[in-house]
Design a protein around this motif. Structure first.
Motif, PDB file in Angstrom:
ATOM      1  N   GLY A 293       0.809  -1.228   0.000  1.00  0.00           N
ATOM      2  CA  GLY A 293       0.000   0.000   0.000  1.00  0.00           C
ATOM      3  C   GLY A 293       0.831   1.261   0.000  1.00  0.00           C
ATOM      4  O   GLY A 293       0.347   2.332   0.360  1.00  0.00           O
ATOM      5  N   TYR A 294       2.099   1.191  -0.442  1.00  0.00           N
ATOM      6  CA  TYR A 294       2.945   2.385  -0.499  1.00  0.00           C
ATOM      7  C   TYR A 294       2.800   3.115  -1.829  1.00  0.00           C
ATOM      8  O   TYR A 294       2.841   4.339  -1.872  1.00  0.00           O
ATOM      9  N   ALA A 295       2.694   2.339  -2.914  1.00  0.00           N
ATOM     10  CA  ALA A 295       2.775   2.932  -4.248  1.00  0.00           C
ATOM     11  C   ALA A 295       1.452   3.582  -4.644  1.00  0.00           C
ATOM     12  O   ALA A 295       0.381   3.191  -4.172  1.00  0.00           O
ATOM     13  N   GLU A 296       1.550   4.587  -5.510  1.00  0.00           N
ATOM     14  CA  GLU A 296       0.353   5.215  -6.079  1.00  0.00           C
ATOM     15  C   GLU A 296      -0.355   4.205  -6.984  1.00  0.00           C
ATOM     16  O   GLU A 296       0.258   3.234  -7.442  1.00  0.00           O
ATOM     17  N   ALA A 297      -1.655   4.497  -7.286  1.00  0.00           N
ATOM     18  CA  ALA A 297      -2.407   3.611  -8.179  1.00  0.00           C
ATOM     19  C   ALA A 297      -1.633   3.439  -9.486  1.00  0.00           C
ATOM     20  O   ALA A 297      -1.507   2.327 -10.009  1.00  0.00           O
ATOM     21  N   ASP A 298      -1.098   4.549 -10.004  1.00  0.00           N
ATOM     22  CA  ASP A 298      -0.190   4.470 -11.145  1.00  0.00           C
ATOM     23  C   ASP A 298       1.210   4.765 -10.605  1.00  0.00           C
ATOM     24  O   ASP A 298       1.549   5.925 -10.366  1.00  0.00           O
ATOM     25  N   PRO A 299       2.023   3.712 -10.400  1.00  0.00           N
ATOM     26  CA  PRO A 299       3.297   3.939  -9.694  1.00  0.00           C
ATOM     27  C   PRO A 299       4.313   4.757 -10.486  1.00  0.00           C
ATOM     28  O   PRO A 299       5.378   5.045  -9.979  1.00  0.00           O
ATOM     29  N   SER A 300       3.982   5.156 -11.716  1.00  0.00           N
ATOM     30  CA  SER A 300       4.950   5.974 -12.457  1.00  0.00           C
ATOM     31  C   SER A 300       5.223   7.281 -11.711  1.00  0.00           C
ATOM     32  O   SER A 300       6.333   7.813 -11.778  1.00  0.00           O
ATOM     33  N   ALA A 301       4.230   7.797 -10.976  1.00  0.00           N
ATOM     34  CA  ALA A 301       4.463   9.033 -10.206  1.00  0.00           C
ATOM     35  C   ALA A 301       5.557   8.819  -9.155  1.00  0.00           C
ATOM     36  O   ALA A 301       6.345   9.718  -8.878  1.00  0.00           O
ATOM     37  N   ASP A 302       5.613   7.618  -8.586  1.00  0.00           N
ATOM     38  CA  ASP A 302       6.637   7.309  -7.593  1.00  0.00           C
ATOM     39  C   ASP A 302       8.005   7.139  -8.257  1.00  0.00           C
ATOM     40  O   ASP A 302       9.012   7.633  -7.776  1.00  0.00           O
ATOM     41  N   ILE A 303       8.003   6.415  -9.364  1.00  0.00           N
ATOM     42  CA  ILE A 303       9.260   6.005  -9.995  1.00  0.00           C
ATOM     43  C   ILE A 303       9.901   7.150 -10.776  1.00  0.00           C
ATOM     44  O   ILE A 303      11.117   7.281 -10.825  1.00  0.00           O
ATOM     45  N   ASP A 304       9.069   7.969 -11.402  1.00  0.00           N
ATOM     46  CA  ASP A 304       9.599   9.025 -12.275  1.00  0.00           C
ATOM     47  C   ASP A 304       9.793  10.357 -11.555  1.00  0.00           C
ATOM     48  O   ASP A 304      10.102  11.364 -12.191  1.00  0.00           O
ATOM     49  N   GLY A 305       9.555  10.378 -10.259  1.00  0.00           N
ATOM     50  CA  GLY A 305       9.889  11.575  -9.476  1.00  0.00           C
ATOM     51  C   GLY A 305       8.763  12.586  -9.343  1.00  0.00           C
ATOM     52  O   GLY A 305       8.914  13.600  -8.650  1.00  0.00           O
ATOM     53  N   TYR A 306       7.594  12.340  -9.989  1.00  0.00           N
ATOM     54  CA  TYR A 306       6.542  13.378  -9.962  1.00  0.00           C
ATOM     55  C   TYR A 306       5.855  13.482  -8.604  1.00  0.00           C
ATOM     56  O   TYR A 306       5.381  14.554  -8.219  1.00  0.00           O
ATOM     57  N   ASP A 307       5.828  12.389  -7.869  1.00  0.00           N
ATOM     58  CA  ASP A 307       5.274  12.448  -6.512  1.00  0.00           C
ATOM     59  C   ASP A 307       6.178  13.315  -5.622  1.00  0.00           C
ATOM     60  O   ASP A 307       5.694  14.156  -4.857  1.00  0.00           O
ATOM     61  N   VAL A 308       7.489  13.146  -5.762  1.00  0.00           N
ATOM     62  CA  VAL A 308       8.435  13.990  -5.007  1.00  0.00           C
ATOM     63  C   VAL A 308       8.269  15.447  -5.444  1.00  0.00           C
ATOM     64  O   VAL A 308       8.267  16.361  -4.613  1.00  0.00           O
ATOM     65  N   ALA A 309       8.102  15.652  -6.749  1.00  0.00           N
ATOM     66  CA  ALA A 309       7.943  17.021  -7.268  1.00  0.00           C
ATOM     67  C   ALA A 309       6.738  17.699  -6.619  1.00  0.00           C
ATOM     68  O   ALA A 309       6.822  18.849  -6.179  1.00  0.00           O
ATOM     69  N   ASN A 310       5.631  16.981  -6.523  1.00  0.00           N
ATOM     70  CA  ASN A 310       4.442  17.570  -5.882  1.00  0.00           C
ATOM     71  C   ASN A 310       4.737  17.921  -4.423  1.00  0.00           C
ATOM     72  O   ASN A 310       4.370  18.998  -3.943  1.00  0.00           O
ATOM     73  N   LYS A 311       5.404  17.014  -3.727  1.00  0.00           N
ATOM     74  CA  LYS A 311       5.668  17.241  -2.293  1.00  0.00           C
ATOM     75  C   LYS A 311       6.672  18.378  -2.090  1.00  0.00           C
ATOM     76  O   LYS A 311       6.561  19.136  -1.127  1.00  0.00           O
ATOM     77  N   LEU A 312       7.627  18.480  -3.008  1.00  0.00           N
ATOM     78  CA  LEU A 312       8.592  19.580  -2.893  1.00  0.00           C
ATOM     79  C   LEU A 312       7.919  20.915  -3.236  1.00  0.00           C
ATOM     80  O   LEU A 312       8.205  21.931  -2.598  1.00  0.00           O
ATOM     81  N   CYS A 313       7.004  20.915  -4.209  1.00  0.00           N
ATOM     82  CA  CYS A 313       6.245  22.140  -4.512  1.00  0.00           C
ATOM     83  C   CYS A 313       5.478  22.590  -3.269  1.00  0.00           C
ATOM     84  O   CYS A 313       5.497  23.770  -2.910  1.00  0.00           O
ATOM     85  N   ILE A 314       4.787  21.661  -2.621  1.00  0.00           N
ATOM     86  CA  ILE A 314       3.995  22.007  -1.431  1.00  0.00           C
ATOM     87  C   ILE A 314       4.923  22.595  -0.357  1.00  0.00           C
ATOM     88  O   ILE A 314       4.631  23.629   0.249  1.00  0.00           O
ATOM     89  N   SER A 315       6.074  21.956  -0.160  1.00  0.00           N
ATOM     90  CA  SER A 315       7.012  22.417   0.867  1.00  0.00           C
ATOM     91  C   SER A 315       7.571  23.795   0.511  1.00  0.00           C
ATOM     92  O   SER A 315       7.702  24.659   1.387  1.00  0.00           O
ATOM     93  N   ALA A 316       7.895  24.000  -0.765  1.00  0.00           N
ATOM     94  CA  ALA A 316       8.439  25.301  -1.201  1.00  0.00           C
ATOM     95  C   ALA A 316       7.373  26.389  -1.087  1.00  0.00           C
ATOM     96  O   ALA A 316       7.671  27.515  -0.675  1.00  0.00           O
ATOM     97  N   ASP A 317       6.125  26.056  -1.436  1.00  0.00           N
ATOM     98  CA  ASP A 317       5.021  27.036  -1.289  1.00  0.00           C
ATOM     99  C   ASP A 317       5.001  27.572   0.137  1.00  0.00           C
ATOM    100  O   ASP A 317       4.831  28.770   0.368  1.00  0.00           O
ATOM    101  N   ILE A 318       5.143  26.641   1.090  1.00  0.00           N
ATOM    102  CA  ILE A 318       5.066  27.027   2.500  1.00  0.00           C
ATOM    103  C   ILE A 318       6.334  27.767   2.909  1.00  0.00           C
ATOM    104  O   ILE A 318       6.282  28.839   3.507  1.00  0.00           O
ATOM    105  N   ALA A 319       7.491  27.194   2.564  1.00  0.00           N
ATOM    106  CA  ALA A 319       8.765  27.763   3.031  1.00  0.00           C
ATOM    107  C   ALA A 319       8.970  29.177   2.512  1.00  0.00           C
ATOM    108  O   ALA A 319       9.443  30.041   3.243  1.00  0.00           O
ATOM    109  N   TYR A 320       8.611  29.409   1.236  1.00  0.00           N
ATOM    110  CA  TYR A 320       8.934  30.700   0.616  1.00  0.00           C
ATOM    111  C   TYR A 320       7.702  31.593   0.449  1.00  0.00           C
ATOM    112  O   TYR A 320       7.802  32.672  -0.134  1.00  0.00           O
ATOM    113  N   ASN A 321       6.553  31.127   0.926  1.00  0.00           N
ATOM    114  CA  ASN A 321       5.301  31.881   0.801  1.00  0.00           C
ATOM    115  C   ASN A 321       5.101  32.396  -0.627  1.00  0.00           C
ATOM    116  O   ASN A 321       4.785  33.563  -0.876  1.00  0.00           O
ATOM    117  N   THR A 322       5.345  31.488  -1.571  1.00  0.00           N
ATOM    118  CA  THR A 322       5.119  31.814  -2.975  1.00  0.00           C
ATOM    119  C   THR A 322       4.592  30.542  -3.628  1.00  0.00           C
ATOM    120  O   THR A 322       4.849  29.451  -3.122  1.00  0.00           O
TER     121      THR A 322
END
Ligand code: HSE
Length: 405
Positions: A174-203
């Motif tokens: 139950g770790y992987a996304e329904a389509d695990p390409s988001a996990d493997i190709d880095g897009y899941d990390v990209a989403n999480k880093l966007c969320i973190s950057a939105d908060i950190a830099y208030n932009t």
């Protein structure tokens, strides 16, 4: 407090289970509705396939969105907020894309929009980041943000199993996304880093902004062995640095010294770090994926609403700017081709099956690697930062300086 859970997959089921097993803190939580897809059998009294019934019910206080994906999750969240219900979601993809809209609509309707579980699963990362920001400017975020890819890299190496076999285990757990390409190709990390950057830099930075993202799809067991000979472990990292009103951003496999905390982050665990000007380095570690850790973080947000604990406010108008190529690193590339002409502007050394390329700006590296991939679809790259190299100063062993498969 009445709760509606939208979606009854891995996380939704976990939220329900934890609430049903009430303790002193959670005993006032009551699941009134579970939204299921149309044409699915309603096997529990709480189940409905009618979103309007939920958002129009004045007795519902909190809507938990765990459907995943962009639509209809986006519209359901907006509808709940506009009906003045607080919304909690674990859905990284929809938050990363619509963070500014959700925040504004929540504010206009005096509702809360919380998403602790969306980044780092059970780790209190968003809370930790917001807490650091109460005092500090955060000028660095870096870490392992994806449990599935970490599990794959760790288990391939330890169990000597193939990529596909380990991915299947991650799906079963139950770790992987329904389509695990988001996990493997880095897009899941990209989403999480966007969320973190939105908060950190208030932009607001959108995952649609053509960001440098490179995943682990092409890694082989032989690569792991070759890096291991140099006392290096490869990890998929999200990274962002901030200087003078500008920040950069990248998701890329990165070689970490075998002694580093990142290299020793096992299984589905995440390890996310920040640097603040007074607090210094903070690292947050825990299970970044999985039913109960993620559900735990959802329920932490529900309890914050129940207990009136406000989170940090943001308006995304800091004016800070995303600038590619602020970061530079050495890189290692494995390719069947002679790639030296593509990297003609840089110093390139050949080591067995690998090329080591010196001091390349990150955005530029990802663009050049896209050219390599057009001709060699199996090529792999990893950033090779100075910190990883410094540990490997043992001159006694020549073989450790030779990458070979
Ligand atoms: N698929 C995600 C991961 C789930 O593996 O990290 C948690 O966000």
């Amino acid at each position: 407090m009445n709760i509606a859970i939208l979606g009854f997959g891995t996380v939704g089921t976990g939220v329900y289970k934890i609430i049903k097993k009430a303790n002193r803190q959670t005993k006032d939580l009551h699941v009134k509705y579970i939204l299921i897809r149309k044409n699915k059998p309603e096997t529990m009294p709480e189940m409905t396939d009618n979103i309007d019934q939920i958002v129009k019910d004045d007795s519902v206080d909190v809507v938990v969105e765990v459907i995943g994906g962009i639509e209809p999750a986006h519209q359901y969240i907006l509808s709940a907020l506009r009906h003045k219900k607080s919304v909690i979601t674990a859905n990284k993809a929809v938050i990363a894309k619509y963070m500014d809209e959700f925040t504004n609509v929540a504010r206009e309707n005096n509702a809360k929009f919380y998403f602790e579980s969306s980044v780092g699963g059970g780790i209190p990362w968003i809370q930790g980041l917001e807490r650091a920001l109460r005092i500090d400017d955060v000028d660095k975020i870096q870490g392992i943000f994806n449990g599935t890819s970490n599990y794959i890299l760790d288990r391939m190496k330890k169990d000597k199993k193939s990529f596909d076999e380990v991915l299947l285990n991650a799906q079963q757990l139950g770790y992987a996304e329904a389509d695990p390409s988001a996990d493997i190709d880095g897009y899941d990390v990209a989403n999480k880093l966007c969320i973190s950057a939105d908060i950190a830099y208030n932009t607001f930075i959108s995952p649609d902004d053509n960001l440098p993202v490179f995943g682990i799809r092409n890694i082989s067991y032989e690569d792991l062995v070759a890096f291991g000979k140099k006392n290096l472990t490869v990890k998929l990292l999200g990274k962002s640095d901030f200087h003078d009103g500008k920040f950069d951003y990248a998701v890329e496999p990165t070689l970490c010294a075998a002694t580093s905390m990142e290299a020793n982050t096992p299984d589905n665990f995440n390890l996310i770090s920040l640097h603040g000007n007074t607090v210094g380095d903070l690292k947050f570690m825990g299970q970044g994926a999985g039913q109960l850790p993620t559900a735990n973080a959802v329920i932490q947000d529900i309890l914050d609403i129940l207990q009136n604990k406000a989170h940090l406010e943001r308006d995304f108008n800091s004016g800070f700017e995303y600038v590619p190529n602020l970061m530079k690193s050495d890189y290692v590339v494995r390719s069947e081709m002679d790639i030296r002409n593509i990297f003609a502007e840089y110093q390139v050394e050949m080591h067995g099956d690998y090329f080591e390329i010196k001091d390349v700006p990150t955005g530029e590296m990802h663009q050049l690697m896209a050219i390599v991939l057009k001709q060699d679809g199996q090529a792999f790259m990893a950033s090779y930062p100075k910190e990883a190299r410094e540990v490997d100063s043992d001159e006694s062993s020549e073989v450790r300086w030779e990458f070979s498969r």
